[in-house]
Design a protein around this motif. Structure first.
Motif, short mmCIF file in Angstrom:
data_model
loop_
_atom_site.label_atom_id
_atom_site.label_comp_id
_atom_site.label_asym_id
_atom_site.label_seq_id
_atom_site.Cartn_x
_atom_site.Cartn_y
_atom_site.Cartn_z
N GLY A 10 0.79 -1.23 0.00
CA GLY A 10 0.00 0.00 0.00
C GLY A 10 0.82 1.27 0.00
O GLY A 10 0.55 2.19 0.79
N PHE A 11 1.80 1.35 -0.87
CA PHE A 11 2.58 2.58 -0.98
C PHE A 11 1.71 3.71 -1.52
O PHE A 11 0.81 3.49 -2.34
N ARG A 12 2.04 4.89 -1.09
CA ARG A 12 1.26 6.05 -1.52
C ARG A 12 1.59 6.43 -2.96
O ARG A 12 0.71 6.85 -3.72
N PHE A 13 2.85 6.28 -3.34
CA PHE A 13 3.29 6.67 -4.68
C PHE A 13 3.74 5.44 -5.45
O PHE A 13 4.34 4.51 -4.90
N LYS A 14 3.47 5.45 -6.73
CA LYS A 14 3.82 4.31 -7.59
C LYS A 14 5.32 4.12 -7.68
O LYS A 14 5.80 2.99 -7.80
N ASP A 15 6.09 5.20 -7.61
CA ASP A 15 7.55 5.09 -7.66
C ASP A 15 8.07 4.19 -6.54
O ASP A 15 8.94 3.34 -6.75
N ASN A 16 7.52 4.38 -5.31
CA ASN A 16 7.94 3.56 -4.18
C ASN A 16 7.52 2.11 -4.35
O ASN A 16 8.25 1.18 -3.98
N ARG A 17 6.35 1.91 -4.93
CA ARG A 17 5.87 0.54 -5.18
C ARG A 17 6.79 -0.17 -6.16
O ARG A 17 7.13 -1.34 -5.97
N GLU A 18 7.22 0.53 -7.20
CA GLU A 18 8.09 -0.08 -8.20
C GLU A 18 9.47 -0.39 -7.61
O GLU A 18 10.07 -1.43 -7.94
N ALA A 19 9.97 0.49 -6.75
CA ALA A 19 11.26 0.23 -6.11
C ALA A 19 11.18 -1.00 -5.21
O ALA A 19 12.09 -1.84 -5.18
N CYS A 20 10.08 -1.12 -4.46
CA CYS A 20 9.89 -2.29 -3.60
C CYS A 20 9.81 -3.56 -4.43
O CYS A 20 10.43 -4.58 -4.09
N TYR A 21 9.07 -3.50 -5.53
CA TYR A 21 8.95 -4.68 -6.39
C TYR A 21 10.31 -5.11 -6.94
O TYR A 21 10.63 -6.30 -6.96
N MET A 22 11.10 -4.16 -7.35
CA MET A 22 12.42 -4.47 -7.92
C MET A 22 13.29 -5.20 -6.89
O MET A 22 13.94 -6.21 -7.21
N ILE A 23 13.29 -4.72 -5.65
CA ILE A 23 14.12 -5.34 -4.61
C ILE A 23 13.61 -6.74 -4.28
O ILE A 23 14.39 -7.70 -4.20
N LEU A 24 12.29 -6.89 -4.12
CA LEU A 24 11.72 -8.19 -3.78
C LEU A 24 11.98 -9.21 -4.89
O LEU A 24 12.35 -10.36 -4.63
N TYR A 25 11.79 -8.79 -6.14
CA TYR A 25 11.97 -9.71 -7.26
C TYR A 25 13.43 -10.16 -7.38
O TYR A 25 13.71 -11.33 -7.64
N THR A 26 14.35 -9.22 -7.19
CA THR A 26 15.77 -9.57 -7.28
C THR A 26 16.16 -10.56 -6.19
O THR A 26 16.85 -11.55 -6.44
N VAL A 27 15.68 -10.32 -4.96
CA VAL A 27 15.99 -11.23 -3.84
C VAL A 27 15.40 -12.61 -4.10
O VAL A 27 16.04 -13.65 -3.87
N ALA A 28 14.15 -12.65 -4.59
CA ALA A 28 13.49 -13.93 -4.84
C ALA A 28 14.21 -14.73 -5.93
O ALA A 28 14.40 -15.94 -5.81
N CYS A 29 14.61 -14.05 -7.00
CA CYS A 29 15.33 -14.75 -8.08
C CYS A 29 16.71 -15.22 -7.62
O CYS A 29 17.20 -16.25 -8.08
N LEU A 30 17.33 -14.47 -6.71
CA LEU A 30 18.61 -14.92 -6.14
C LEU A 30 18.43 -16.25 -5.41
O LEU A 30 19.29 -17.13 -5.48
N PHE A 31 17.31 -16.39 -4.72
CA PHE A 31 17.03 -17.66 -4.04
C PHE A 31 16.89 -18.78 -5.07
O PHE A 31 17.43 -19.88 -4.88
#
Length: 399
Positions: A70-91
């Motif tokens: 529930g980020f207020r701004f889409k920019d923050n949502r996209e940054a969160c997605y990028m970090i989560l996806y990178t960590v998940a793919c590393l696993f």
């Protein structure tokens, strides 16, 4: 919610590992490798599809979690997605490499492989000594190359136009054509393309990780892997170029957050090069020569040192190289009215309740027009209620 999100990602990774990866790993580990036999094309293709499915699962799970936070701004949502996806793919990558290592170890011990000095692989107990044997290096290099190209570098991006552009358009056309009640804005929404998102940052970070890991192994696959990466990225660029110009609705990413976090995520990834250099320098002329845990500690120390230095440069040095702030604000005389004549989306026009109130409670003439992307031509100005945008008038003001 972020902490819970990492738990959900772990469950999704476990689901992928059990349902998709474990049957492949079991088949590979129980395959009869006697007399130089190797699994056929079908097994290699299945592995490529397993990688594609794993990345797709992580893509969807991380996107859902980023929306759920529930980020207020889409920019923050996209940054969160990028970090989560990178960590998940590393696993996913880590799980595959661990499985490949133990599979290769079992196969080569069964076939009686020896190291350079003629010692059977079964008799080598140190991890680093076994990791450096030619058979293990070749097997892990082959797996890295297969994981990267075409499984990760090319196949997902060749498939991407179908679920993101062609399939939604085809389905939307069928629905609009077969349902006369779907008209106006509803029909337009069915035919519209998906909004732009910054998931490509995570895709390129994952590609970089796989490209760097090949440096741990002999150089026979290096040029092929990077040539495949270059060709795949030409396709990615061409596809995104077309998508931005011809498919997606207009979009604005106003902050620098995504770019900054993208650069920050590069720190642990590029640090793998330092770790590879420490590993490859071992026992070279004029360099240190250590074995076992000491070599692992040196590689980890090189990795940590690079991460710290990279982040410090990003935080303290890079801002010094930017343009200085202007002494005088160029927009200091800009008023809301001046800006609202150029920009159709304001607090008033983007608020549906305000537009309904203007029309049905206050009977403004004209009422506050509701902003819809692509429908700016229908908006009417009414300075008395704070609505200044009208397409013909705005063009005259710009001219």
């Amino acid at each position: 919610k972020l902490a819970a999100g990492f738990g959900i990602i772990a469950l999704a990774c476990l689901f992928w590992a059990i349902v998709f990866y474990s049957p492949y790993a079991y088949y590979v580990m129980t395959f009869n490798y006697e007399n130089g036999r190797q699994p056929g094309f079908a097994v290699g293709f299945a592995f490529s599809m397993i990688v594609v499915v794993g990345n797709a699962i992580m893509y969807e799970v991380c996107a859902r979690i980023s929306d759920w936070v529930g980020f207020r701004f889409k920019d923050n949502r996209e940054a969160c997605y990028m970090i989560l996806y990178t960590v998940a793919c590393l696993f996913n990558v880590g799980l595959d490499f661990v499985t490949t290592y133990f599979t290769a170890e079992k196969v080569m011990e069964g076939l009686g492989f020896r190291n350079y000095f003629g010692i059977p692989l079964k008799e080598i107990t140190e991890f680093t000594a076994k990791f450096e044997t030619y058979g293990m290096q070749r097997s892990l290099a082959e797996n890295t190359y297969a994981y990267a190209f075409p499984s990760t570098y090319l196949i997902p991006f060749l498939i991407e136009p179908f679920p993101t552009i062609l399939a939604p358009l085809w389905i939307g056309r069928l629905i609009v054509r077969s349902h006369p009640e779907v008209q106006g804005p509803a029909a337009e929404e069915w035919l519209a393309m998906a909004d732009m998102e910054m998931g490509r940052y995570a895709d390129l970070l994952l590609n970089t990780i796989l490209g760097i890991l090949i440096f741990y192994f002999p150089g026979g696959y290096t040029w092929m892997l990077f040539l495949g990466m270059a060709g795949s990225h030409v396709w990615i660029y061409a596809f995104d170029h077309y998508r931005v110009l011809r498919s997606i609705p207009a979009c604005t990413f106003a902050s620098y957050d995504i770019e900054w976090w993208g650069q920050a995520m590069f720190a642990p990834i590029i640090a793998i090069i330092a770790s590879c250099l420490a590993f490859k320098s071992n026992c070279e002329p004029g360099m240190y020569c250590v074995r076992g845990p000491s070599l692992i500690k040196i590689c980890c120390a090189a990795w940590i040192a690079h991460v710290v230095l990279h982040i410090c440069v990003l935080v303290y040095v890079v801002p010094l190289l930017g343009m200085p702030e202007p002494e005088e604000d160029a927009q200091k005389d800009l008023t809301f009215e001046m800006l609202a004549k150029r920009e159709p989306c304001t607090w008033f026009t983007s608020n549906p309740v305000n537009c309904l109130r203007s029309k049905y409670m206050y009977s403004h003439g004209p009422a506050c027009s509701f902003y819809r992307l692509g429908k700016e031509v229908t908006m009417k100005s009414n300075p008395a209620i704070g609505c200044f945008y009208e397409q013909g008038a705005s063009r005259k003001n710009i001219a």
